[in-house]
Design a protein around this motif. Structure first.
Motif, PDB file in Angstrom:
ATOM      1  N   UNK A 245      86.527   1.926  80.040  1.00 41.63           N
ATOM      2  CA  UNK A 245      86.579   3.297  80.565  1.00 41.63           C
ATOM      3  C   UNK A 245      85.911   4.233  79.568  1.00 41.63           C
ATOM      4  N   UNK A 246      85.040   5.090  80.067  1.00 43.20           N
ATOM      5  CA  UNK A 246      84.426   6.142  79.244  1.00 43.20           C
ATOM      6  C   UNK A 246      84.648   7.465  79.972  1.00 43.20           C
ATOM      7  N   UNK A 247      84.998   8.491  79.218  1.00 41.12           N
ATOM      8  CA  UNK A 247      85.240   9.805  79.801  1.00 41.12           C
ATOM      9  C   UNK A 247      84.215  10.812  79.300  1.00 41.12           C
ATOM     10  N   UNK A 248      84.018  11.834  80.115  1.00 40.63           N
ATOM     11  CA  UNK A 248      83.141  12.940  79.730  1.00 40.63           C
ATOM     12  C   UNK A 248      83.808  13.677  78.578  1.00 40.63           C
ATOM     13  N   UNK A 249      83.042  13.996  77.556  1.00 37.34           N
ATOM     14  CA  UNK A 249      83.583  14.581  76.336  1.00 37.34           C
ATOM     15  C   UNK A 249      84.288  15.910  76.589  1.00 37.34           C
ATOM     16  N   UNK A 250      83.739  16.754  77.434  1.00 37.78           N
ATOM     17  CA  UNK A 250      84.319  18.081  77.629  1.00 37.78           C
ATOM     18  C   UNK A 250      85.388  18.129  78.714  1.00 37.78           C
ATOM     19  N   UNK A 251      85.166  17.453  79.822  1.00 37.86           N
ATOM     20  CA  UNK A 251      86.111  17.559  80.942  1.00 37.86           C
ATOM     21  C   UNK A 251      87.270  16.573  80.831  1.00 37.86           C
ATOM     22  N   UNK A 252      87.088  15.479  80.101  1.00 32.06           N
ATOM     23  CA  UNK A 252      88.124  14.448  80.024  1.00 32.06           C
ATOM     24  C   UNK A 252      88.204  13.589  81.275  1.00 32.06           C
ATOM     25  N   UNK A 253      87.253  13.746  82.176  1.00 35.08           N
ATOM     26  CA  UNK A 253      87.228  12.957  83.415  1.00 35.08           C
ATOM     27  C   UNK A 253      86.453  11.656  83.191  1.00 35.08           C
ATOM     28  N   UNK A 254      86.858  10.617  83.926  1.00 36.51           N
ATOM     29  CA  UNK A 254      86.192   9.325  83.828  1.00 36.51           C
ATOM     30  C   UNK A 254      84.755   9.461  84.313  1.00 36.51           C
ATOM     31  N   UNK A 255      83.815   9.045  83.477  1.00 32.62           N
ATOM     32  CA  UNK A 255      82.405   9.111  83.848  1.00 32.62           C
ATOM     33  C   UNK A 255      81.787   7.724  83.994  1.00 32.62           C
ATOM     34  N   UNK A 256      82.321   6.742  83.289  1.00 33.43           N
ATOM     35  CA  UNK A 256      81.817   5.370  83.375  1.00 33.43           C
ATOM     36  C   UNK A 256      82.997   4.416  83.468  1.00 33.43           C
ATOM     37  N   UNK A 257      82.836   3.425  84.349  1.00 30.97           N
ATOM     38  CA  UNK A 257      83.893   2.449  84.564  1.00 30.97           C
ATOM     39  C   UNK A 257      83.259   1.080  84.751  1.00 30.97           C
ATOM     40  N   UNK A 258      83.689   0.112  83.949  1.00 29.37           N
ATOM     41  CA  UNK A 258      83.152  -1.242  84.041  1.00 29.37           C
ATOM     42  C   UNK A 258      84.239  -2.198  84.512  1.00 29.37           C
ATOM     43  N   UNK A 259      84.049  -2.719  85.719  1.00 29.27           N
ATOM     44  CA  UNK A 259      84.969  -3.704  86.287  1.00 29.27           C
ATOM     45  C   UNK A 259      84.253  -5.032  86.433  1.00 29.27           C
ATOM     46  N   UNK A 260      83.366  -5.273  85.519  1.00 32.65           N
ATOM     47  CA  UNK A 260      82.513  -6.464  85.531  1.00 32.65           C
ATOM     48  C   UNK A 260      83.341  -7.730  85.372  1.00 32.65           C
ATOM     49  N   UNK A 261      83.086  -8.698  86.254  1.00 32.88           N
ATOM     50  CA  UNK A 261      83.616 -10.070  86.152  1.00 32.88           C
ATOM     51  C   UNK A 261      85.139 -10.147  86.070  1.00 32.88           C
ATOM     52  N   UNK A 262      85.835  -9.274  86.795  1.00 33.06           N
ATOM     53  CA  UNK A 262      87.300  -9.337  86.776  1.00 33.06           C
ATOM     54  C   UNK A 262      87.853 -10.434  87.670  1.00 33.06           C
ATOM     55  N   UNK A 263      87.066 -10.935  88.605  1.00 37.45           N
ATOM     56  CA  UNK A 263      87.614 -11.915  89.542  1.00 37.45           C
ATOM     57  C   UNK A 263      87.143 -13.328  89.292  1.00 37.45           C
ATOM     58  N   UNK A 264      86.760 -13.632  88.088  1.00 39.25           N
ATOM     59  CA  UNK A 264      86.356 -14.992  87.768  1.00 39.25           C
ATOM     60  C   UNK A 264      87.611 -15.849  87.589  1.00 39.25           C
ATOM     61  N   UNK A 265      87.710 -16.894  88.389  1.00 39.14           N
ATOM     62  CA  UNK A 265      88.853 -17.806  88.310  1.00 39.14           C
ATOM     63  C   UNK A 265      88.530 -18.876  87.261  1.00 39.14           C
TER      64      UNK A 265
END
Length: 142
Positions: free
Chosen positions: A70-90
């Motif tokens: 998770x990465x947030x915008x420095x000033x607003x504190x809102x999520x700007x980047x989200x990585x859900x890469x490869x979460x469903x690998x069994x």
């Protein structure tokens, strides 16, 4: 003279915010992230999701802007980047992290989970193996 003081106060506040930034996430976005974690735990391999998203905790004092993926915008504190890469690998018990060797789960992803992220500019869903996209709210908010 009073207008001048107000102007100096406003400028000082803006400089302070830009210098220090906001160091916390928005409550609705924090809750949305926890819902996303639960969604992936339900749909995919529980233990792998828990491992990859271990910093995503329900403790209200935990700042989601410091969570893994998770990465947030420095000033607003809102999520700007989200990585859900490869979460469903069994993975089998003999597979080694972080090299995915198992089959990908045959599932869809519901894009309505991301509607609370007003400043999301980057969403990484690569290596997800999603078979379809859904939007349970019936409208797109991006």
């Amino acid at each position: 003279m009073e207008v001048w003081r107000c102007w100096v106060l406003v400028v000082s506040f803006v400089v302070l915010v830009q210098t220090l930034g906001i160091k916390c996430c928005v409550r609705q976005e924090r809750e949305a992230l926890l819902n996303i974690k639960t969604y992936f735990q339900t749909k995919y391999n529980d233990s792998m999701v828990n491992e990859l998203l271990s910093s995503w905790v329900t403790n209200p004092k935990s700042d989601c802007c410091t969570w893994n993926r998770v990465k947030c915008h420095l000033l607003s504190g809102r999520v700007s980047k989200l990585s859900l890469q490869a979460l469903n690998v069994i993975r089998s018990t003999y597979d080694e992290y972080p090299f995915p060797k198992g089959d990908l789960a045959d599932v869809s992803i519901d894009f309505s989970m991301f509607q609370n992220f007003k400043e999301l500019t980057s969403l990484n869903l690569s290596q997800g193996g999603f078979q379809s996209l859904e939007n349970t709210t019936g409208s797109c908010h991006f």
